[in-house]
Structures are given as C-alpha cells and as structure tokens.
Write a protein that holds these residues in place. Structure first.
Motif, PDB file in Angstrom:
ATOM      1  N   THR A 146     -49.192 -56.243 -71.890  1.00  0.00           N
ATOM      2  CA  THR A 146     -49.536 -55.634 -73.179  1.00  0.00           C
ATOM      3  C   THR A 146     -50.205 -54.279 -73.039  1.00  0.00           C
ATOM      4  OG1 THR A 146     -51.712 -56.716 -73.224  1.00  0.00           O
ATOM      5  CG2 THR A 146     -49.876 -57.922 -74.183  1.00  0.00           C
ATOM      6  N   ALA A 147     -50.651 -53.928 -71.832  1.00  0.00           N
ATOM      7  CA  ALA A 147     -51.343 -52.653 -71.661  1.00  0.00           C
ATOM      8  C   ALA A 147     -50.520 -51.639 -70.886  1.00  0.00           C
ATOM      9  CB  ALA A 147     -52.679 -52.872 -70.949  1.00  0.00           C
ATOM     10  N   GLY A 148     -49.347 -52.061 -70.402  1.00  0.00           N
ATOM     11  CA  GLY A 148     -48.467 -51.145 -69.676  1.00  0.00           C
ATOM     12  C   GLY A 148     -49.094 -50.557 -68.428  1.00  0.00           C
ATOM     13  N   SER A 149     -49.870 -51.372 -67.727  1.00  0.00           N
ATOM     14  CA  SER A 149     -50.597 -50.857 -66.564  1.00  0.00           C
ATOM     15  C   SER A 149     -49.700 -50.605 -65.367  1.00  0.00           C
ATOM     16  CB  SER A 149     -51.691 -51.853 -66.174  1.00  0.00           C
ATOM     17  OG  SER A 149     -51.104 -53.059 -65.692  1.00  0.00           O
ATOM     18  N   GLY A 150     -48.578 -51.282 -65.308  1.00  0.00           N
ATOM     19  CA  GLY A 150     -47.692 -51.123 -64.165  1.00  0.00           C
ATOM     20  C   GLY A 150     -48.141 -51.816 -62.912  1.00  0.00           C
ATOM     21  N   GLN A 151     -49.144 -52.699 -63.020  1.00  0.00           N
ATOM     22  CA  GLN A 151     -49.683 -53.385 -61.850  1.00  0.00           C
ATOM     23  C   GLN A 151     -48.837 -54.622 -61.541  1.00  0.00           C
ATOM     24  OE1 GLN A 151     -53.807 -54.009 -62.742  1.00  0.00           O
ATOM     25  NE2 GLN A 151     -54.325 -51.844 -62.618  1.00  0.00           N
ATOM     26  N   VAL A 152     -47.643 -54.356 -61.017  1.00  0.00           N
ATOM     27  CA  VAL A 152     -46.686 -55.405 -60.672  1.00  0.00           C
ATOM     28  C   VAL A 152     -46.360 -55.274 -59.194  1.00  0.00           C
ATOM     29  CG1 VAL A 152     -44.424 -56.405 -61.162  1.00  0.00           C
ATOM     30  CG2 VAL A 152     -45.733 -55.321 -62.999  1.00  0.00           C
ATOM     31  N   ALA A 153     -46.296 -56.398 -58.489  1.00  0.00           N
ATOM     32  CA  ALA A 153     -46.030 -56.381 -57.049  1.00  0.00           C
ATOM     33  C   ALA A 153     -44.623 -55.891 -56.764  1.00  0.00           C
ATOM     34  CB  ALA A 153     -46.247 -57.770 -56.468  1.00  0.00           C
ATOM     35  N   ALA A 154     -44.406 -55.488 -55.506  1.00  0.00           N
ATOM     36  CA  ALA A 154     -43.117 -54.915 -55.116  1.00  0.00           C
ATOM     37  C   ALA A 154     -41.978 -55.905 -55.292  1.00  0.00           C
ATOM     38  CB  ALA A 154     -43.191 -54.442 -53.671  1.00  0.00           C
ATOM     39  N   ASP A 155     -42.228 -57.206 -55.135  1.00  0.00           N
ATOM     40  CA  ASP A 155     -41.160 -58.195 -55.274  1.00  0.00           C
ATOM     41  C   ASP A 155     -40.903 -58.577 -56.726  1.00  0.00           C
ATOM     42  OD1 ASP A 155     -43.365 -59.703 -55.903  1.00  0.00           O
ATOM     43  OD2 ASP A 155     -43.105 -61.182 -54.301  1.00  0.00           O
ATOM     44  N   ASN A 156     -41.653 -57.983 -57.646  1.00  0.00           N
ATOM     45  CA  ASN A 156     -41.470 -58.218 -59.081  1.00  0.00           C
ATOM     46  C   ASN A 156     -41.761 -59.651 -59.500  1.00  0.00           C
ATOM     47  OD1 ASN A 156     -40.897 -56.413 -61.241  1.00  0.00           O
ATOM     48  ND2 ASN A 156     -39.057 -57.607 -61.738  1.00  0.00           N
ATOM     49  N   ARG A 157     -42.506 -60.396 -58.655  1.00  0.00           N
ATOM     50  CA  ARG A 157     -42.784 -61.789 -58.979  1.00  0.00           C
ATOM     51  C   ARG A 157     -44.279 -62.079 -59.131  1.00  0.00           C
ATOM     52  NH1 ARG A 157     -38.753 -65.273 -58.800  1.00  0.00           N
ATOM     53  NH2 ARG A 157     -40.142 -67.038 -58.370  1.00  0.00           N
ATOM     54  N   SER A 158     -45.089 -61.065 -59.175  1.00  0.00           N
ATOM     55  CA  SER A 158     -46.510 -61.268 -59.451  1.00  0.00           C
ATOM     56  C   SER A 158     -47.077 -60.006 -60.102  1.00  0.00           C
ATOM     57  CB  SER A 158     -47.282 -61.600 -58.171  1.00  0.00           C
ATOM     58  OG  SER A 158     -47.228 -60.532 -57.260  1.00  0.00           O
ATOM     59  N   SER A 159     -48.104 -60.211 -60.893  1.00  0.00           N
ATOM     60  CA  SER A 159     -48.750 -59.084 -61.566  1.00  0.00           C
ATOM     61  C   SER A 159     -50.258 -59.324 -61.609  1.00  0.00           C
ATOM     62  CB  SER A 159     -48.200 -58.904 -62.986  1.00  0.00           C
ATOM     63  OG  SER A 159     -48.531 -60.029 -63.792  1.00  0.00           O
ATOM     64  N   LEU A 160     -50.980 -58.247 -61.873  1.00  0.00           N
ATOM     65  CA  LEU A 160     -52.440 -58.278 -61.852  1.00  0.00           C
ATOM     66  C   LEU A 160     -53.007 -58.130 -63.252  1.00  0.00           C
ATOM     67  CD1 LEU A 160     -55.076 -58.190 -60.076  1.00  0.00           C
ATOM     68  CD2 LEU A 160     -54.873 -55.695 -60.193  1.00  0.00           C
ATOM     69  N   VAL A 161     -54.034 -58.917 -63.540  1.00  0.00           N
ATOM     70  CA  VAL A 161     -54.760 -58.818 -64.800  1.00  0.00           C
ATOM     71  C   VAL A 161     -56.233 -58.561 -64.458  1.00  0.00           C
ATOM     72  CG1 VAL A 161     -55.464 -59.993 -66.910  1.00  0.00           C
ATOM     73  CG2 VAL A 161     -53.184 -60.404 -65.961  1.00  0.00           C
ATOM     74  N   THR A 162     -56.822 -57.565 -65.096  1.00  0.00           N
ATOM     75  CA  THR A 162     -58.239 -57.258 -64.914  1.00  0.00           C
ATOM     76  C   THR A 162     -58.933 -57.296 -66.265  1.00  0.00           C
ATOM     77  OG1 THR A 162     -57.748 -55.820 -63.037  1.00  0.00           O
ATOM     78  CG2 THR A 162     -59.926 -55.614 -64.042  1.00  0.00           C
ATOM     79  N   VAL A 163     -59.969 -58.130 -66.378  1.00  0.00           N
ATOM     80  CA  VAL A 163     -60.721 -58.274 -67.620  1.00  0.00           C
ATOM     81  C   VAL A 163     -62.146 -57.813 -67.352  1.00  0.00           C
ATOM     82  CG1 VAL A 163     -61.505 -59.851 -69.427  1.00  0.00           C
ATOM     83  CG2 VAL A 163     -59.289 -60.239 -68.309  1.00  0.00           C
ATOM     84  N   GLU A 164     -62.568 -56.771 -68.069  1.00  0.00           N
ATOM     85  CA  GLU A 164     -63.938 -56.284 -67.923  1.00  0.00           C
ATOM     86  C   GLU A 164     -64.786 -56.821 -69.067  1.00  0.00           C
ATOM     87  OE1 GLU A 164     -66.584 -52.165 -67.806  1.00  0.00           O
ATOM     88  OE2 GLU A 164     -64.404 -52.075 -67.488  1.00  0.00           O
TER      89      GLU A 164
END
Length: 713
Positions: free
Chosen positions: A106-124
């Motif tokens: 939803t934030a378009g951060s682009g934090q997706v792993a190279a294999d396209n099978r994992s992504s990162l979420v950061t909550v402050e």
C-alpha cells in the motif's frame, strides 16, 4: 575474632537460623518481583561520543520504536495475498499509537526480495509512547501481521527482541538453577556421605539466592538492573555459597575427627578460625574483582558489579553464620570423613588432586613447562577474537525475532541496516558545513548524501550506508575516517558501528585501572594470608593463564563454532563484548577461591615445620593439598554443575558465561592447582615464603598451639 563468631553462632544457632529463615521467606515472597523491575540497560556510557550524538538527534527529531516483519513463501503478486495484505496494512494504520507503515502493498516502498517471494513491512510507533505502551501497541501490530495469509510471517524488531531476551533469561535461570540443584543434591549426598550433610550446601545456596533476589529488588529501585545481570549474579551466588559451605563442613569434620572430646562450640570456634578465615579472604578477593568490574563504569557492568558485590557479601555472611548454625544443629547426623589426609607428606591419601601434586613435585620442571605451554596453546585463538554487541542473533535459533532478524539481514539489509549517522552543528548551506559535506562525499564516493529534513536550521544530520552489517568492518572504518577529519565545525558520529568502537575504546582505556584494582587488592589479601610476597605474584600469574586459556577456548567454540551442535546453539561470528570482562572478574574471583583454600592449609602446614627448607616446603605443599584436595575437588565439581546448568539455557550470551566458567573451573582445579601450583612451589622451595619471617618451631600461626596429631589430618 572469627573463633568468637564460630563459638557464638554455635551457642545461638536457633537465633541465627531464624534470621536466615526470615530473610529467605522475604526473598521468596518479594525477591521474585525483581524480574518485574528489570529493564534494558545500556552497555555504553552516556558520555561516549556516539551516545551524546544519538541523544542530541533524539531530542531534535525523536523516533519511535519499530516493528519489522518479513512476509515470505508466496509470490508477492498473488492476487489473494495482495488483497489480504493490503487490508491488514490499513488495519495496522488505524491502531492507536502507530505512526507510519512502510510496505510494498500500500505504500509502494519497493521492498521486495530478488526472488519476488518475500517483502518487508516496517511499522514505526509514536515516539511519545512509554515502554509498556509501545509493547502493547507492538503486540497488536504483530497480531495483525500474523493475519496475513502467507506461509511465513516473521515479526521482530529491537523492542520485541529485548522483551524476548528478558523472558528467555527468566526461563533459563529457572531451568539452570533447577537442574543444578537437583544434580548437586545427588552428587553432594554421595561425596559427603549422606543426604542430610549433602543438603547443607544446597540449603545455604538457596538462602543466599533468596537473599540476593531480595537485595537486587531493592537495588533495582535505585539503579537499572537487567535480566541478564540477575542471571549472572545468581549464578555467582550459587557457586560461592556451595564452595564456602563445603569448606566449613569439611573442616568441621576434620576438627571433630582430630579431637572427639571437644564440644561443638569449641569445634566450630576452631573451624571458623581456620576455614572461616579462608572464606573471609576469598569473599574479599571476589569482592575486589567485582570492584574492578565497577571501574569500567559502563551502566550494564556497573549494575552487575553492584549486584555481584551484594551476592558476595551475602554468600560470605552465609558461610560464616548460616553454615556453622546448620552444622551445630545437625552435627550428630554429619558422618566422619571417609578420606584421611597424608600422614607423612608422601603417598598422599587426599584424592586425585594430591596424586597430581605428588607427580608434579617429582618432575617440577617438566610439569611446569608442559602445563604452561598447554595453556598457552589453548589461548592462541584469542589472537583472532571478534567482540561485538549482542543483538537478536543471541536469541534461541527458533525464536521468531531471530528468524525475522536473519531474514531482514539476508534479503533487505540495504533498506533496514542502521546507518552511520553524522551530526554537524551547522546549517548545510553555511560554507564550513558545505565544505565538510563535500569532503564526506569524497570520502564515501556518494554522489548525493542522505540529509535528514525537518531539523532546526543550525543542525545538519547525514545518514551514510556503507556496505555490510551496521557494525561491520566497512562501517567501523568509515566511522574512524569521519572522526579523523579536520572538521571546521563540530562533528559527532553515531550509529551501531560508532557505538561498538566507543565501547571497545572505553573498555581499553579503563582496563588498566580495573586490572590495577584487582591485582593490588588480591595481592594484598594473599600477602595478609601468607606473609609472602612471592606467593601472590605466582597466584596472579596462574590466574592470568587460566583466564587466557578459557577465553581462547570460548573463541573456538562460540566464534568459530567448534562443538556448537553439541551445545545447541548457532554461532554468530563473535563473542559478546561483556563476556571477556565478566569472565575476567569471575575467573579471577573463583580462582582466588581455590587458591585461598589451598594456600591457607599449605601455610598452616609450613608454620608447623621446624625446618624451613625446600624439603619442608614440599611436605607442606603436598600435605596441604592432600588435606584440602577433596574439598577443592568437590567444590569444583559442584560449581561446574552450577555453571553447566546455565550452559543449558538458550541465550547465547548466558551460555558463553556458563560454558566459560565451567572450562575455567575444570582447568583451574586440575592442571593449574593440581599440577602447576605444586610444581612451581617445589621449584621455588623455601623462597615461596620470602619475607615471611621466622616463627618458633611448632607455632601454629594465628590461633591456638598445635595439638598432637593435627599435622596429619
């Protein structure tokens, strides 16, 4: 004085026991609350450059705690996952206390792993939240993240990792103490010859630990105390209480066997006058070592030093009061010793330690050289030691926070690695600051610097992200280069790499002071005990050999991973920065424990000898070791069991201490006290007692005249 204390304790045994029962009950009722009062304690002094810089940045632009999550095991673009994860992200934003959510859905951060099978979420989270409020919000965030329909959702972050560390510390302490006490009960019952007499050291240990927890509860109201400190301090208390109990009980049995007509008060007076003196000197020596720990002035180490001082005082007090009172109460059920000391100084019947000593005295040059060389070889891995601050990697291998940390480091380090942060006390457009920024760009090779916005105009904060881990070699090199710049305006550097450098620098600068305190205090105590200036120097050198060999083995085990599978942990390529410091103190303390036990008896035997020559020295050494060998061996076995109980825990930092102390105790009691000490003392001969001063033949030193037959107990 000590004889009077022993006699008084015997006569007022019920009064003494009642006092300890009250203390133990208070510790059982209120001492357990210490874990509710513990908190995270900084390992760095607040006046360190990185700490000053970070505190300034936090005041200018406070940031809240972060919760990180890795969503993995499913194609990132799967429609069902995108829909489900997007709804969860909007739900998280609606949780009170959440400041921002950065994600690839939803934030378009682009934090997706190279294999396209994992992504990162950061909550402050919001910075104004208290620790308790932040944990409550973090739990709600974690619960929401776990609703995402993906095979793997790993939630972590420093806040959650610290809580897990504390909870695991409590569990490890319970398991370690439980296992140690159960095994000790059986071992001591067999060694001492009965369940009742075997339980006396355990009762003393439990009373000491209960009193320690009560004292730590009060201490936590004054200074910050961490769960880690509670674990380490109770570990030390268990070991010392068992050691002191064994020494008093064993000496009482010897005194009773030598004079069966004496009354219990008389026997305890002699026991406390001799063995009690060793307990007192040992307690003072361990206390001096802890004073050296306090000299480092780091908040975590200072709290451990204060807690350790409390437990040493309580263990010593228990050894001088509680144990004699228990002996006075149960003396009829305490069996006679099954082993007699040497009758003629050769063919010693003092157990394995005496046999080792006899062998060492027959070939002192060979034994001294071989043992010294062997200990030196064991210490060689220390040349390649890496010291670092523990992070989530010190948690159990299967904990979610550690798995999240490893996934982030593996796939998303370029987005999440904490930067090297530069604080410049000037506006970025001012000519001096602009020139400095140009030099930083040239230093890093960056075309554009990541300059933070929203700060007051007279301050510039720059984030730099070198390759590798946040506190890795490239980051540390960059910190040193930045601090070496001839800056025209004030410049401070913060971040994990800067903190590690500052911590190492602080330890290195204060290490001479700590060593001086420990060496001077222990040397003076040994001089007071023996009257010799040679014996303290010898003892300190042997303690150093034990320490270096132990640290070398720890590097091989915990940094290199030798035997990691057997011990049930995953190495992370370094030792915790505090481990060598704590082991330095504890090994010195417990080594002095056994040194004092042996030397006190050797000194008694030397004082009994009419001839003050090499032969008399050798007989005194062997007879003293034969008399004290069984208690030292039993004490070492008991303490080894205590530390092995803690080595069974899952926290790597605590496991390092448990394994390290076990290795140190085994090395110290076998090769150092059993072989090196008698070999060196045999080589030195009567020179051991240089400046001791002659005494009349048959003089018993401080205390009573020698009774017939006592020299061969």
């Amino acid at each position: 004085m000590l004889a009077l204390l022993g006699r008084w304790t015997a006569g007022h045994r019920m009064f003494v026991l009642a006092g300890w029962v009250v203390i133990a009950l208070a510790g059982a009722v209120f001492g357990g609350t210490v874990y509710d009062r513990t908190r995270s304690v900084d390992s760095l002094r607040p006046d360190a450059e990185s700490a000053v810089a970070q505190a300034r940045i936090d005041r200018l632009a406070p940031e809240g705690e972060r919760v990180v999550a890795v969503i993995a095991g499913r194609d990132f673009n799967a429609t069902a996952l995108v829909d489900n994860a997007s709804r969860v992200m909007f739900d998280i934003r609606a949780i009170p206390g959440v400041a921002t959510v950065t994600d690839a859905y939803t934030a378009g951060s682009g934090q997706v792993a190279a294999d396209n099978r994992s992504s990162l979420v950061t909550v402050e989270l919001r910075p104004e939240l208290s620790d308790a409020e932040a944990l409550a919000v973090a739990d709600r965030v974690a619960a929401a993240l776990h609703r995402i329909d993906a095979p793997e959702v790993r939630v972590g972050g420093e806040l959650l990792a610290e809580r897990t560390f504390g909870e695991q510390a409590v569990r490890d302490a319970a398991v370690g103490e439980g296992v140690a006490l159960v095994v000790l009960c059986g071992v001591l019952a067999v060694v001492l010859g009965g369940l009742l007499v075997g339980s006396l050291p355990l009762v003393t240990a439990l009373g000491t630990v209960a009193a320690t927890l009560l004292a730590l509860t009060g201490l936590a109201a004054v200074v910050p105390v961490s769960e880690y400190a509670v674990n380490v301090v109770t570990l030390l208390g268990l070991g010392l209480a068992v050691d002191y109990s064994l020494l008093i009980v064993t000496r009482f049995r010897e005194e009773r066997a030598a004079d069966r007509e004496a009354t219990v008060p008389d026997l305890l007076a002699r026991t406390v006058a001799t063995a009690g003196r060793a307990v007192l000197v040992s307690g003072l020596a361990v206390g001096a070592a802890l004073a050296g720990l306090f000299a480092f002035a780091e908040p975590l180490l200072a709290a451990m030093a204060l807690g350790g001082a409390l437990v040493v005082c309580l263990a010593t007090l228990a050894g001088l009061t509680l144990v004699p009172a228990l002996v006075a109460l149960t003396h009829r059920r305490i069996p006679a010793p099954r082993l007699r000391a040497a009758r003629n100084g050769r063919g010693a019947a003092g157990g394995g330690l005496a046999r080792l000593a006899g062998a060492a005295q027959r070939r002192p040059v060979l034994v001294a050289a071989a043992v010294t060389a062997g200990l030196a070889v064991l210490s060689l891995p220390l040349l390649g030691v890496t010291l670092a601050n523990s992070d989530a990697r010190s948690l159990p291998a299967g904990s979610e926070e550690r798995l999240a940390y490893e996934a982030v480091e593996r796939d998303f380090a370029k987005w999440t690695t904490q930067p090297v942060t530069v604080l410049i006390e000037a506006n970025a457009t001012d000519p001096p600051a602009a020139a400095l920024l140009t030099r930083i760009r040239e230093l890093t090779g960056e075309a554009e610097l990541d300059v933070r916005t929203g700060l007051p105009p007279d301050v510039t904060v720059v984030d730099l992200r070198p390759a590798g881990p946040a506190d890795g070699a490239p980051a540390q090199r960059l910190v040193r280069q930045l601090r070496a710049l001839d800056a025209p305006v004030p410049l401070l550097v913060a971040g994990p790499a800067a903190e590690l450098i500052d911590a190492r620098s602080s330890v290195a600068s204060r290490l001479p002071v700590a060593v001086a305190v420990i060496v001077a205090a222990t040397a003076l105590l040994l001089f007071a005990l023996t009257g010799s200036v040679v014996v303290p120097v010898k003892a300190l050198c042997m303690n150093v050999l034990t320490l270096l060999a132990t640290l070398g083995v720890l590097v091989a085990v915990f940094q290199w991973g030798w035997g990691a599978a057997l011990l049930g942990f995953q190495p992370w390529g370094a030792l915790d920065l505090t481990t060598p410091l704590l082991l330095f103190v504890f090994i010195f303390g417990l080594s002095m424990d056994y040194e004092v036990f042996l030397l006190a008896r050797i000194k008694e035997e030397w004082d009994r000898r009419t001839a003050q020559d090499r032969a008399a020295n050798d007989r005194a050494v062997l007879t003293g070791i034969a008399a004290t060998g069984p208690v030292v061996t039993t004490a070492a076995l008991a303490v080894g069991i205590v530390f092995l109980g803690f080595a069974l825990g899952d926290l790597v930092a605590v496991k390092e201490i448990g394994v390290g102390m076990t290795i140190a105790v085994l090395l110290d009691v076998t090769v150092v006290r059993g072989l090196l000490l008698p070999a060196v003392m045999s080589l030195l001969g009567a020179a051991n007692w240089w400046r001791l001063g002659r005494r009349p033949a048959g003089h018993h030193g401080p205390g009573e005249p020698v009774r017939a037959g006592t020299a061969a107990r």
